[in-house]
Motif scaffolding. Structure first.
Motif, PDB file in Angstrom:
ATOM      1  N   SER A   1     -36.325  50.227  -5.331  1.00 20.87           N
ATOM      2  CA  SER A   1     -36.375  49.192  -6.371  1.00 20.87           C
ATOM      3  C   SER A   1     -37.342  48.075  -5.974  1.00 20.87           C
ATOM      4  N   PHE A   2     -37.306  47.688  -4.716  1.00 16.81           N
ATOM      5  CA  PHE A   2     -38.215  46.650  -4.229  1.00 16.81           C
ATOM      6  C   PHE A   2     -39.669  47.084  -4.372  1.00 16.81           C
TER       7      PHE A   2
ATOM      8  N   ASP B   1     -44.803  46.776  -7.165  1.00 20.63           N
ATOM      9  CA  ASP B   1     -45.880  47.414  -7.934  1.00 20.63           C
ATOM     10  C   ASP B   1     -46.011  46.774  -9.311  1.00 20.63           C
ATOM     11  N   THR B   2     -44.893  46.423  -9.918  1.00 22.23           N
ATOM     12  CA  THR B   2     -44.918  45.791 -11.231  1.00 22.23           C
ATOM     13  C   THR B   2     -45.616  44.445 -11.156  1.00 22.23           C
ATOM     14  N   ILE B   3     -45.313  43.672 -10.133  1.00 24.29           N
ATOM     15  CA  ILE B   3     -45.927  42.350  -9.981  1.00 24.29           C
ATOM     16  C   ILE B   3     -47.424  42.485  -9.721  1.00 24.29           C
TER      17      ILE B   3
ATOM     18  N   PHE C   1     -48.545  38.425 -14.468  1.00 25.88           N
ATOM     19  CA  PHE C   1     -48.107  37.826 -13.219  1.00 25.88           C
ATOM     20  C   PHE C   1     -49.288  37.298 -12.419  1.00 25.88           C
ATOM     21  N   SER C   2     -50.390  38.052 -12.444  1.00 26.84           N
ATOM     22  CA  SER C   2     -51.583  37.649 -11.694  1.00 26.84           C
ATOM     23  C   SER C   2     -52.202  36.403 -12.281  1.00 26.84           C
TER      24      SER C   2
END
Length: 123
Positions: free
Chosen positions: A101-102, A107-109, A115-116
């Motif tokens: 999950s982490f 990867d999502t961030i 987010f960027s």
């Protein structure tokens, strides 16, 4: 003719052996099926069972002052080890899922432009 004669003798001995074996088996079977013998064996097995039970109690009692493990102690310890192993397996599975999950969150961030850009706007 000698081979044929020898084979006939062997067959006769085999048949005689089978008859003797059958007779002995029947005799033993009949002897053991007598109610008095069965009752005696039943009584004897009860006595042996009671003796074994008393012996187990004595061993349990002696194990305390002499500090040696009994069969029950070993069985209980084994159960505890099995339970601990099962809990450890569950924890390992949970850690693996948490790690997964982490990594997905990371990867999502990294891959999400919003987010960027928020990060750059805040700098």
């Amino acid at each position: 003719m000698t081979t044929n004669h020898t084979q006939e003798i062997l067959n006769a001995v085999k048949k005689l052996g089978m008859k003797v074996e059958l007779g002995l088996n029947n005799s033993i079977h009949d002897a053991l099926n007598q109610p008095s013998i069965l009752q005696g064996l039943n009584n004897q097995s009860r006595l042996v069972g009671a003796s074994i039970s008393k012996l187990q109690q004595t061993v349990e009692t002696l194990s305390i002052p002499f500090n040696f493990p009994t069969k029950n102690d070993v069985a209980n310890t084994t159960k505890l080890f099995i339970q601990a192993e099962e809990k450890l397996d569950l924890l390992e599975e949970q850690v693996t899922q948490l790690n997964r999950s982490f990594e997905e969150f990371k990867d999502t961030i990294v891959n999400n432009p919003s987010f960027s850009s928020n990060r750059m706007a805040g700098e």
